[in-house]
Enzyme design. Sequence first.
Site, mmCIF file in Angstrom:
data_model
loop_
_atom_site.group_PDB
_atom_site.id
_atom_site.type_symbol
_atom_site.label_atom_id
_atom_site.label_comp_id
_atom_site.label_asym_id
_atom_site.label_seq_id
_atom_site.Cartn_x
_atom_site.Cartn_y
_atom_site.Cartn_z
ATOM 1 N N GLY A 1 45.104 37.885 41.385
ATOM 2 C CA GLY A 1 44.069 37.373 42.013
ATOM 3 C C GLY A 1 42.702 38.479 42.168
ATOM 4 O O GLY A 1 42.861 39.632 41.887
ATOM 5 N N GLY A 2 41.278 38.066 41.997
ATOM 6 C CA GLY A 2 40.262 38.599 42.057
ATOM 7 C C GLY A 2 39.876 39.168 40.717
ATOM 8 O O GLY A 2 38.857 40.056 40.569
ATOM 9 N N VAL A 3 40.439 38.962 39.620
ATOM 10 C CA VAL A 3 40.036 39.437 38.193
ATOM 11 C C VAL A 3 38.878 38.869 37.530
ATOM 12 O O VAL A 3 38.485 39.150 36.594
ATOM 13 C CB VAL A 3 41.261 39.643 37.324
ATOM 14 C CG1 VAL A 3 42.334 40.579 37.914
ATOM 15 C CG2 VAL A 3 41.885 38.557 37.167
ATOM 16 N N GLY A 4 38.605 37.387 38.040
ATOM 17 C CA GLY A 4 37.530 36.639 37.327
ATOM 18 C C GLY A 4 38.119 35.575 36.425
ATOM 19 O O GLY A 4 37.737 35.168 35.544
ATOM 20 N N THR B 1 38.460 32.282 36.991
ATOM 21 C CA THR B 1 37.807 31.301 37.118
ATOM 22 C C THR B 1 36.279 31.338 36.307
ATOM 23 O O THR B 1 36.195 30.194 35.525
ATOM 24 C CB THR B 1 37.325 30.746 38.597
ATOM 25 O OG1 THR B 1 38.554 30.491 39.595
ATOM 26 C CG2 THR B 1 36.298 29.275 38.778
ATOM 27 N N THR B 2 35.863 32.194 36.431
ATOM 28 C CA THR B 2 34.770 32.613 35.671
ATOM 29 C C THR B 2 35.201 32.629 33.831
ATOM 30 O O THR B 2 34.429 31.768 33.463
ATOM 31 C CB THR B 2 34.175 33.977 35.597
ATOM 32 O OG1 THR B 2 33.600 33.911 37.143
ATOM 33 C CG2 THR B 2 32.755 34.290 35.024
ATOM 34 N N ASP C 1 44.854 26.236 41.243
ATOM 35 C CA ASP C 1 44.961 27.432 42.178
ATOM 36 C C ASP C 1 44.585 26.928 43.507
ATOM 37 O O ASP C 1 43.517 26.258 43.752
ATOM 38 C CB ASP C 1 43.872 28.440 41.838
ATOM 39 C CG ASP C 1 43.912 29.739 42.797
ATOM 40 O OD1 ASP C 1 44.596 29.796 43.908
ATOM 41 O OD2 ASP C 1 43.250 30.791 42.293
ATOM 42 N N GLU D 1 42.471 48.438 36.134
ATOM 43 C CA GLU D 1 42.974 48.970 37.317
ATOM 44 C C GLU D 1 44.543 48.909 37.532
ATOM 45 O O GLU D 1 45.210 47.794 36.797
ATOM 46 C CB GLU D 1 42.462 48.318 38.870
ATOM 47 C CG GLU D 1 41.111 48.591 38.985
ATOM 48 C CD GLU D 1 40.519 47.906 40.223
ATOM 49 O OE1 GLU D 1 41.215 47.377 40.853
ATOM 50 O OE2 GLU D 1 39.375 47.922 40.575
ATOM 51 N N ASN E 1 38.228 42.260 31.951
ATOM 52 C CA ASN E 1 36.845 41.923 32.629
ATOM 53 C C ASN E 1 36.313 43.046 33.773
ATOM 54 O O ASN E 1 37.199 43.837 33.977
ATOM 55 C CB ASN E 1 37.183 40.670 33.567
ATOM 56 C CG ASN E 1 35.988 39.872 34.169
ATOM 57 O OD1 ASN E 1 34.701 40.248 33.267
ATOM 58 N ND2 ASN E 1 35.988 39.135 35.028
#
EC number: 3.6.-.-
Length: 358
Positions: A36-39, A41-42, A64, A235, A262
Amino acid sequence: MVEITEVIEPEWQTRNDIQNLVNQKTLQWVFVGGKGGVGKTTISSSIATALAETRESVLLLSTDPAHSLSDAFGQKFTHEPRLVNGFTNLYAMELNTSQIIDGLDGLRETHSFLKNVPDILMMLPGIDEALSFVELMQSVQSRRFSVTIFDTAPTGHTLKFLKLPDVLEKILDSLLKLENTMGGLLQLFSSMTKAQMSQNELFDKIKLLGDMINTTHEQMKNPDLTTFICVCIPEFLSVYETERLIQDLAKSEIDCSYIIVNQVLKHIQLGGLIEDAWDGLTEEQQRIMTPFFEKVREHHSTHNSRVDVQRKYLSDIKDLYQEDFNIVAVHQNKQEVRGKDALVAFAKKLMQHSPLPI
């Protein structure tokens, strides 16, 4: 006399872009997933805009629960495909698998696939989720889109989602093995449900359902039809989950040959600019500007420290995957990627040669 040797290029070479993905006309299912939070959807939305340039019709589907497609395009989407503003062949929809599960009973009255599910099977634990997956794939396929891109939930949910056909296939195989030894017992249970049927009819339906599921399962395992794109950021937790995802995809025999890294940061090289600017000030100006220069030095140091941490994980990604995967590095955007123009521009970045900056 000079001897001329024919140079034969390997059939498949890794690249640092998504050119091959966009040009692979056989693809029908493209899954985009990661932590989650890695992009995700973009990335999935941008890939959808790129595929819309080469394919007849494209469906972008979010599974999602925390849907973001509407935010990405600045347009409201629902559980039915809706044409994306500014496109003639790109559709999007946001769907929770729980919505399918809740509606299974109603769908069984009208849908040819679910009509073949005996009532007794609905008693099995976990069968509703497994059937929801197959129903989703069958439903999307019946709409005859050239290619469907799945914007998936975070890693754990995605892995469970992708394993559902395998789970259902094993359940049905186990039932079929009981045809001779426990057919009478299964028929007894069947007689307690709304629709009574003979032993032969019961197992014929189970076999038919098994064939449908097997077809979906085989499509999932065919790299010409299905691929999975892993999205991560440099990360620890993201790289760790990416490795876990890749291992599980390999066990499930689902093709995964693209990793998009990303939010990669660039080193800021100020050199002696700060000192030169400082030395050019009078003592009074230096007294006034001291807090500002301290902040600049602090932010510069913090940023480059983060870059150094990222470089460590970029190096790990390179060592682990560069020989077998197409790895695309995407630098941190200065602004949010929202709306058609921004997503199309982002897609162009993915199409360009973008190796890891190490």
